[in-house]
Design a protein around this motif. Structure first.
Motif, PDB file in Angstrom:
ATOM      1  N   GLY A  43       0.791  -1.222   0.000  1.00  0.00           N
ATOM      2  CA  GLY A  43       0.000   0.000   0.000  1.00  0.00           C
ATOM      3  C   GLY A  43       0.820   1.267   0.000  1.00  0.00           C
ATOM      4  O   GLY A  43       0.339   2.333   0.407  1.00  0.00           O
ATOM      5  N   SER A  44       2.044   1.216  -0.475  1.00  0.00           N
ATOM      6  CA  SER A  44       2.922   2.387  -0.530  1.00  0.00           C
ATOM      7  C   SER A  44       2.971   2.934  -1.964  1.00  0.00           C
ATOM      8  O   SER A  44       2.803   2.174  -2.926  1.00  0.00           O
ATOM      9  CB  SER A  44       4.335   2.008  -0.082  1.00  0.00           C
ATOM     10  N   PRO A  45       3.208   4.232  -2.124  1.00  0.00           N
ATOM     11  CA  PRO A  45       3.432   5.228  -1.081  1.00  0.00           C
ATOM     12  C   PRO A  45       2.128   5.863  -0.607  1.00  0.00           C
ATOM     13  O   PRO A  45       1.369   6.400  -1.392  1.00  0.00           O
ATOM     14  CB  PRO A  45       4.300   6.264  -1.792  1.00  0.00           C
ATOM     15  N   ASP A  46       1.918   5.804   0.680  1.00  0.00           N
ATOM     16  CA  ASP A  46       0.734   6.386   1.305  1.00  0.00           C
ATOM     17  C   ASP A  46       0.986   6.387   2.807  1.00  0.00           C
ATOM     18  O   ASP A  46       1.296   5.333   3.376  1.00  0.00           O
ATOM     19  CB  ASP A  46      -0.503   5.552   0.969  1.00  0.00           C
ATOM     20  N   PRO A  47       0.892   7.525   3.481  1.00  0.00           N
ATOM     21  CA  PRO A  47       1.214   7.566   4.918  1.00  0.00           C
ATOM     22  C   PRO A  47       0.345   6.652   5.760  1.00  0.00           C
ATOM     23  O   PRO A  47       0.715   6.302   6.877  1.00  0.00           O
ATOM     24  CB  PRO A  47       1.015   9.048   5.287  1.00  0.00           C
ATOM     25  N   ARG A  48      -0.824   6.244   5.234  1.00  0.00           N
ATOM     26  CA  ARG A  48      -1.688   5.317   5.973  1.00  0.00           C
ATOM     27  C   ARG A  48      -1.585   3.892   5.439  1.00  0.00           C
ATOM     28  O   ARG A  48      -2.089   2.967   6.077  1.00  0.00           O
ATOM     29  CB  ARG A  48      -3.144   5.767   5.874  1.00  0.00           C
ATOM     30  N   GLN A  49      -0.989   3.701   4.273  1.00  0.00           N
ATOM     31  CA  GLN A  49      -0.949   2.406   3.591  1.00  0.00           C
ATOM     32  C   GLN A  49      -2.345   1.772   3.603  1.00  0.00           C
ATOM     33  O   GLN A  49      -2.507   0.572   3.820  1.00  0.00           O
ATOM     34  CB  GLN A  49       0.086   1.480   4.243  1.00  0.00           C
ATOM     35  N   GLY A  52      -3.248  -1.477   1.360  1.00  0.00           N
ATOM     36  CA  GLY A  52      -2.363  -2.636   1.352  1.00  0.00           C
ATOM     37  C   GLY A  52      -2.179  -3.232   2.733  1.00  0.00           C
ATOM     38  O   GLY A  52      -2.878  -2.891   3.692  1.00  0.00           O
ATOM     39  N   LEU A  53      -1.208  -4.116   2.837  1.00  0.00           N
ATOM     40  CA  LEU A  53      -0.969  -4.846   4.088  1.00  0.00           C
ATOM     41  C   LEU A  53      -0.219  -4.030   5.130  1.00  0.00           C
ATOM     42  O   LEU A  53      -0.229  -4.384   6.312  1.00  0.00           O
ATOM     43  CB  LEU A  53      -0.169  -6.118   3.801  1.00  0.00           C
ATOM     44  N   GLY A  54       0.493  -2.982   4.702  1.00  0.00           N
ATOM     45  CA  GLY A  54       1.330  -2.237   5.627  1.00  0.00           C
ATOM     46  C   GLY A  54       0.537  -1.587   6.745  1.00  0.00           C
ATOM     47  O   GLY A  54      -0.653  -1.289   6.594  1.00  0.00           O
ATOM     48  N   GLY A  55       1.208  -1.337   7.854  1.00  0.00           N
ATOM     49  CA  GLY A  55       0.552  -0.768   9.029  1.00  0.00           C
ATOM     50  C   GLY A  55       0.911   0.668   9.305  1.00  0.00           C
ATOM     51  O   GLY A  55       0.820   1.120  10.452  1.00  0.00           O
ATOM     52  N   HIS A  57       3.706   2.223   9.435  1.00  0.00           N
ATOM     53  CA  HIS A  57       4.911   2.428  10.263  1.00  0.00           C
ATOM     54  C   HIS A  57       6.003   1.526   9.712  1.00  0.00           C
ATOM     55  O   HIS A  57       5.720   0.414   9.244  1.00  0.00           O
ATOM     56  CB  HIS A  57       4.620   2.075  11.725  1.00  0.00           C
ATOM     57  N   PRO A  58       7.273   1.958   9.753  1.00  0.00           N
ATOM     58  CA  PRO A  58       8.358   1.106   9.248  1.00  0.00           C
ATOM     59  C   PRO A  58       8.395  -0.285   9.880  1.00  0.00           C
ATOM     60  O   PRO A  58       8.816  -1.253   9.233  1.00  0.00           O
ATOM     61  CB  PRO A  58       9.626   1.907   9.587  1.00  0.00           C
ATOM     62  N   LEU A  59       7.950  -0.406  11.143  1.00  0.00           N
ATOM     63  CA  LEU A  59       8.015  -1.701  11.824  1.00  0.00           C
ATOM     64  C   LEU A  59       6.977  -2.685  11.309  1.00  0.00           C
ATOM     65  O   LEU A  59       7.068  -3.888  11.564  1.00  0.00           O
ATOM     66  CB  LEU A  59       7.824  -1.520  13.335  1.00  0.00           C
ATOM     67  N   THR A  60       5.975  -2.179  10.586  1.00  0.00           N
ATOM     68  CA  THR A  60       4.932  -3.059  10.051  1.00  0.00           C
ATOM     69  C   THR A  60       4.864  -2.973   8.530  1.00  0.00           C
ATOM     70  O   THR A  60       3.839  -3.320   7.937  1.00  0.00           O
ATOM     71  CB  THR A  60       3.568  -2.691  10.657  1.00  0.00           C
ATOM     72  N   SER A  61       5.948  -2.518   7.920  1.00  0.00           N
ATOM     73  CA  SER A  61       6.021  -2.423   6.451  1.00  0.00           C
ATOM     74  C   SER A  61       7.270  -3.152   5.982  1.00  0.00           C
ATOM     75  O   SER A  61       8.150  -2.580   5.347  1.00  0.00           O
ATOM     76  CB  SER A  61       6.028  -0.956   6.009  1.00  0.00           C
ATOM     77  N   LYS A  62       7.341  -4.443   6.306  1.00  0.00           N
ATOM     78  CA  LYS A  62       8.540  -5.234   6.061  1.00  0.00           C
ATOM     79  C   LYS A  62       8.198  -6.477   5.244  1.00  0.00           C
ATOM     80  O   LYS A  62       7.069  -6.969   5.286  1.00  0.00           O
ATOM     81  CB  LYS A  62       9.187  -5.641   7.383  1.00  0.00           C
TER      82      LYS A  62
END
Length: 372
Positions: A43-49, A52-55, A57-62
């Motif tokens: 779900g990038s690029p988007d500050p909320r993602q 997509g699956l991202g959360g 935050h860098p810790l949940t976008s791996k």
């Protein structure tokens, strides 16, 4: 079997991070095509993602990409990819020891490694650096068991232990060759025990080292100083221009408050970690054991044993580290590093990435703001 547009995926928590785990064969072989797909999946690029699956935050976008190794001394190869949240960037410039905690169980789940009845050990090559790790975890009846009684700071509840051991590598523990360097006018110790890390006394930056991570992130004066230190330290550590990369990490050190060896605040590299990464903690612990480092006079090292408790904003992380301090002619060397983490399978199935033709700006403003 997956249908058109589907990608087989397992979402897992590894340590205090969360990421999407893939078999290498389920992703495009071309790195550019692979990274474009992963941006859409997360779900990038988007500050909320939000798409997509991202959360957010860098810790949940791996992402972890796993394959059977062609090295007879290794079971699987693990490539870690950090997917940026609000920019279209995917980088392989670092390892991730938290996501590493899920690699062994994932390898068993996908049939890359046959499980034993009892416990199973998986030999892992971290493709980002070529370094090795061995993960050992319970597999009663030949199946991964994620339940257990081990608690780690930053994760609610308890789970089965994953013991991760890192054999001694051949990279220098002190990449600059010095116990201390003066970088951007600040005394630092540059360490690499699995993660390039710059150790800095918090007081040298006019902070206590006990502040809430958000307060530190919102300090523009601190941000400017950390930026200058990171750029200069990166060059000294042989990493080149690190302007657009996630390494080295910066760890601020303060005296412990809860019976550990040291209190930390770690920048990854701009956001302040709500805990601390496994490999970052391994580098901090090894650096504290080097006589004359910036941790001297701050850390309270145990009188006996290898275990060092590294305190962080949400608790602590225990690292077993032994270091040969060297002499005038021989540099310090890390001899053993081990840590206990936990991991958990969250879901296993197919992920449906957004269409490749969807303009990223629809999912966030060009200035990084959320769409109105």
């Amino acid at each position: 079997m997956t249908g058109p547009g589907e990608v087989r995926c397992m979402l897992m928590r590894g340590g205090t991070s969360k990421g999407a785990y893939f078999l290498a064969g389920d992703l495009p072989a071309d790195p550019g095509l692979r990274d474009g797909l992963l941006l859409r999946i997360m779900g990038s690029p988007d500050p909320r993602q939000i798409d997509g699956l991202g959360g957010a935050h860098p810790l949940t976008s791996k992402v972890a990409v796993i394959s059977r190794s062609d090295d007879p001394e290794v079971d699987v190869d693990y490539l870690f990819l950090q997917v940026a949240v609000d920019s279209p960037d995917v980088t392989d410039r670092q390892n991730c020891g938290n996501i590493l905690a899920g690699v062994g169980p994932f390898a068993v789940e996908r049939g890359l490694v046959a499980a034993r009845d009892g416990v199973t050990s998986v030999r892992i090559r971290m493709r980002n650096t070529g370094e090795l790790a061995v993960a050992t975890f319970p597999t009663p009846g030949g199946r991964v068991d994620y339940t257990g009684s081990v608690e780690i700071s930053g994760v609610p509840g308890a789970a089965a232990p994953v013991l991760i051991e890192f054999p001694a590598g051949d990279r220098p523990l002190l990449p600059t060759g010095n116990v201390r360097d003066t970088v951007a006018g600040t005394s630092v110790t540059c360490v690499d025990n699995g993660m390039p890390t710059v150790l800095i006394a918090a007081r040298a930056l006019n902070v206590t080292g006990y502040e809430d991570p958000v307060a530190l992130e919102d300090d523009p004066v601190l941000a400017d100083r950390l930026h200058g230190i990171r750029l200069e330290a990166g060059r000294l550590m042989g990493l080149g221009d690190v302007e657009g990369t996630t390494v080295p990490k910066l760890s601020l050190l303060a005296q412990p408050r809860n019976g550990g060896a040291v209190m930390t605040r770690t920048f990854i590299p701009v956001r302040c970690h709500t805990s601390i990464g496994v490999l970052g903690a391994a580098s901090v612990a090894a650096g504290l054991r080097v006589p004359g480092s910036v941790g001297e006079g701050i850390a309270r090292l145990p009188a006996r044993g290898d275990r060092i408790r590294v305190e962080h904003p949400t608790g602590f992380l225990d690292i077993d580290t032994s270091v040969d301090p060297g002499s005038g002619r021989t540099p310090p060397v890390a001899r053993r590093t081990a840590v206990v983490r936990t991991a958990r399978k969250i879901f296993d199935g197919s992920v449906f990435p957004r269409s490749a033709g969807t303009p990223p700006q629809l999912f966030g403003g060009n200035d990084g703001s959320a769409p109105r």
